[in-house]
Scaffold this active site. Structure first.
Site, mmCIF file in Angstrom:
data_model
loop_
_atom_site.group_PDB
_atom_site.id
_atom_site.type_symbol
_atom_site.label_atom_id
_atom_site.label_comp_id
_atom_site.label_asym_id
_atom_site.label_seq_id
_atom_site.Cartn_x
_atom_site.Cartn_y
_atom_site.Cartn_z
ATOM 1 N N SER A 146 0.865 -1.179 0.000
ATOM 2 C CA SER A 146 0.000 0.000 0.000
ATOM 3 C C SER A 146 0.900 1.227 0.000
ATOM 4 O O SER A 146 2.115 1.131 0.233
ATOM 5 C CB SER A 146 -0.880 -0.015 1.252
ATOM 6 N N TYR A 159 -3.204 -1.029 10.001
ATOM 7 C CA TYR A 159 -3.076 -1.225 8.553
ATOM 8 C C TYR A 159 -1.720 -0.723 8.077
ATOM 9 O O TYR A 159 -1.020 -1.382 7.301
ATOM 10 C CB TYR A 159 -4.205 -0.480 7.840
#
Length: 255
Positions: A146, A159
């Site tokens: 990400s 996350y």
């Protein structure tokens, strides 16, 4: 240069979390390049629908329904592949979840859930795949990172930590398994139009921020990640190892 560098005919790819979203886009992309695809998830209804739709498009698709956060289920799934004579040539560790809450309000159980789903599962599934790949002297592993593999945002701490871990897990895989003919790389998607981001895409202020912050001036489409996945799955990337490629419309490159 050979024209078949990106041909995946004869290869079998397991994509975790692939009944919809980015995983489905990866499955469609690799299947279009000739690979046989194994869809994974826990929602059997969505998996069956995805299998039917892809089969109707002429792709070779199978289903392996198991929980990537349950080590016993992962080991059982690979034992079934072994028994059926299925060799996993390509693994895309895509399964993931998001959870937004300030750290001071974050329960430890939610921290573990995100880390287990987004990071630990990539290690466990990757380990089981690599054991077989090492025996054959060949394999491609693609982990899904990400923008938060590099940069942090408030309220998504677990996350961010998981995706930062994905970057370094990928390098660790390359370091240990490269001599066995395995390439482990990662893709770092930018802000994509997926179900997981629906709360963000429907927020006018956040939508405007993404578009203003991204040189492409728009959100990414899941299918726009397929080319990178095909490249990292194919012979075209045989000397690429331990890298993360950001497909983000240029966001991570600008201030």
């Amino acid at each position: 240069m050979a024209t078949n560098l990106f041909d995946l005919t004869g290869k079998t790819a397991l994509i975790t979390g692939s009944s919809r979203g980015l995983g489905r886009a990866f499955a469609e992309g690799l299947a279009s390049a000739g690979a046989s695809v194994i869809l994974n998830g826990m929602n059997r209804e969505r998996l069956d629908a995805a299998e039917q739709e892809m089969t109707q498009s002429g792709y070779h698709v199978e289903i392996a329904a198991f929980d990537v956060t349950d080590e016993s289920e992962v080991k059982s799934a690979f034992a079934k592949f072994d028994k059926a004579g299925i060799n996993i040539d390509i693994l895309i560790n895509n399964a993931g979840v998001q959870f937004r809450k300030p750290m001071v309000e974050l329960e430890t159980s939610d921290w573990h859930r995100v880390i287990d789903t987004n990071l630990t599962s990539a290690f466990v599934v990757g380990r089981e795949a690599a054991k077989r790949m090492i025996e054959r002297g060949y394999g491609k592993i693609i982990n899904i990172g990400s923008l938060t593999s590099e940069l942090a945002r408030a309220t998504v701490a677990p996350y961010t930590v998981a995706k930062g871990g994905i970057k370094m897990l990928t390098k660790a895989m390359a370091a240990e398994w490269g001599e066995h003919g395995i390439q482990a790389n990662a893709i770092g998607p930018g802000y994509m139009l997926t179900d997981m981001n629906e709360a963000l895409t429907s927020n006018p202020d956040f939508d405007a921020w993404v578009k203003s912050r991204t040189p492409a001036r728009r959100w990414g489409k899941p299918e726009e990640l397929a080319g990178t996945a095909i490249y990292l799955s194919s012979a075209a990337s045989d000397y690429v190892n331990g890298q993360i490629i950001y497909a983000d419309g240029g966001m991570i490159s600008v201030l």
